[in-house]
Design a protein around this motif. Sequence first.
Motif, PDB file in Angstrom:
ATOM      1  N   ALA A 147       0.831  -1.203   0.000  1.00  0.00           N
ATOM      2  CA  ALA A 147       0.000   0.000   0.000  1.00  0.00           C
ATOM      3  C   ALA A 147       0.864   1.251   0.000  1.00  0.00           C
ATOM      4  O   ALA A 147       1.842   1.343   0.743  1.00  0.00           O
ATOM      5  CB  ALA A 147      -0.918  -0.007   1.224  1.00  0.00           C
ATOM      6  N   ARG A 148       0.543   2.191  -0.875  1.00  0.00           N
ATOM      7  CA  ARG A 148       1.324   3.432  -0.967  1.00  0.00           C
ATOM      8  C   ARG A 148       1.173   4.256   0.311  1.00  0.00           C
ATOM      9  O   ARG A 148       0.095   4.314   0.902  1.00  0.00           O
ATOM     10  CB  ARG A 148       0.852   4.259  -2.151  1.00  0.00           C
ATOM     11  N   LYS A 149       2.260   4.893   0.722  1.00  0.00           N
ATOM     12  CA  LYS A 149       2.203   5.762   1.889  1.00  0.00           C
ATOM     13  C   LYS A 149       1.448   7.041   1.582  1.00  0.00           C
ATOM     14  O   LYS A 149       0.838   7.644   2.462  1.00  0.00           O
ATOM     15  CB  LYS A 149       3.624   6.090   2.359  1.00  0.00           C
ATOM     16  N   ARG A 150       1.514   7.457   0.315  1.00  0.00           N
ATOM     17  CA  ARG A 150       0.771   8.636  -0.107  1.00  0.00           C
ATOM     18  C   ARG A 150      -0.122   8.247  -1.268  1.00  0.00           C
ATOM     19  O   ARG A 150       0.315   7.590  -2.213  1.00  0.00           O
ATOM     20  CB  ARG A 150       1.720   9.751  -0.530  1.00  0.00           C
ATOM     21  N   GLY A 151      -1.335   8.651  -1.234  1.00  0.00           N
ATOM     22  CA  GLY A 151      -2.266   8.328  -2.305  1.00  0.00           C
ATOM     23  C   GLY A 151      -2.856   6.932  -2.127  1.00  0.00           C
ATOM     24  O   GLY A 151      -2.679   6.265  -1.102  1.00  0.00           O
ATOM     25  N   GLN A 152      -3.541   6.491  -3.161  1.00  0.00           N
ATOM     26  CA  GLN A 152      -4.214   5.200  -3.099  1.00  0.00           C
ATOM     27  C   GLN A 152      -3.504   4.177  -3.988  1.00  0.00           C
ATOM     28  O   GLN A 152      -2.656   4.516  -4.806  1.00  0.00           O
ATOM     29  CB  GLN A 152      -5.675   5.367  -3.554  1.00  0.00           C
ATOM     30  N   GLY A 153      -3.907   2.913  -3.836  1.00  0.00           N
ATOM     31  CA  GLY A 153      -3.360   1.848  -4.657  1.00  0.00           C
ATOM     32  C   GLY A 153      -2.107   1.215  -4.059  1.00  0.00           C
ATOM     33  O   GLY A 153      -1.684   1.526  -2.937  1.00  0.00           O
ATOM     34  N   LEU A 154      -1.516   0.327  -4.852  1.00  0.00           N
ATOM     35  CA  LEU A 154      -0.340  -0.408  -4.407  1.00  0.00           C
ATOM     36  C   LEU A 154       0.894   0.026  -5.200  1.00  0.00           C
ATOM     37  O   LEU A 154       0.785   0.517  -6.317  1.00  0.00           O
ATOM     38  CB  LEU A 154      -0.565  -1.923  -4.612  1.00  0.00           C
ATOM     39  N   THR A 155       2.035  -0.156  -4.592  1.00  0.00           N
ATOM     40  CA  THR A 155       3.285   0.178  -5.277  1.00  0.00           C
ATOM     41  C   THR A 155       3.552  -0.820  -6.395  1.00  0.00           C
ATOM     42  O   THR A 155       3.111  -1.969  -6.346  1.00  0.00           O
ATOM     43  CB  THR A 155       4.469   0.144  -4.298  1.00  0.00           C
TER      44      THR A 155
END
Length: 208
Positions: A147-155
């Motif tokens: 999970a991204r630390k900023r924003g949505q979605g996955l890295t």
Amino acid sequence: MTTKLTLTTARVENLPCEPDKQQTIHWDAKTPGFGLRVTSAGARSYIFESRLFGKTLRVTIGDARAWELGRARTEASRLKMLVNEGKDPREVKAEQRQALEARREEAARQDVLFGQAWDAYIQERKPFWSERHFRDHVQHASEGGVARKRGQGLTQAGPLAALRALRLPDLTGPRIAQWCPRRSRTEPPRRLNREPGVEADAAMVDCG
């Protein structure tokens, strides 16, 4: 005066340590240099003794409970042959142990994965890099899916992620050549942010 007797299984089990002594060695009349050492505490072990280049040499063969008498005699004869050849059995054993350890280490290296080597490499270099430079190295070999630390979605997975599961011996030129075109079709050439004084390294991922 040293006396010798033919060691038997029964004698090995019952021969005593002489009174007021910490140990007694009962020499075998059958095999030169072969003996049974009995301590005041009751420990029993087979030994071999000889002379090499004018000096006394003594080797402990092993615990009499673990070594069968005939096998211990055979070992004493083998040690005697080494001495007759001018070899110190202790040095021969040390060399064999070193060779074994070297083979084990080489076998372990053969099983190291690229991902493991990469992670170890960047951790070792971390004290010499800026935080940004270190982070770039981490990201380029990241498998993504976090999970991204900023924003949505996955890295997303980094360009080196596809190589993480490869054993180092499998990271050959043809294998890299196979990987490069696939990366070139899916993304433009990318390079890590280099800093003054930082050497070029495997982190460069330009297949173009």
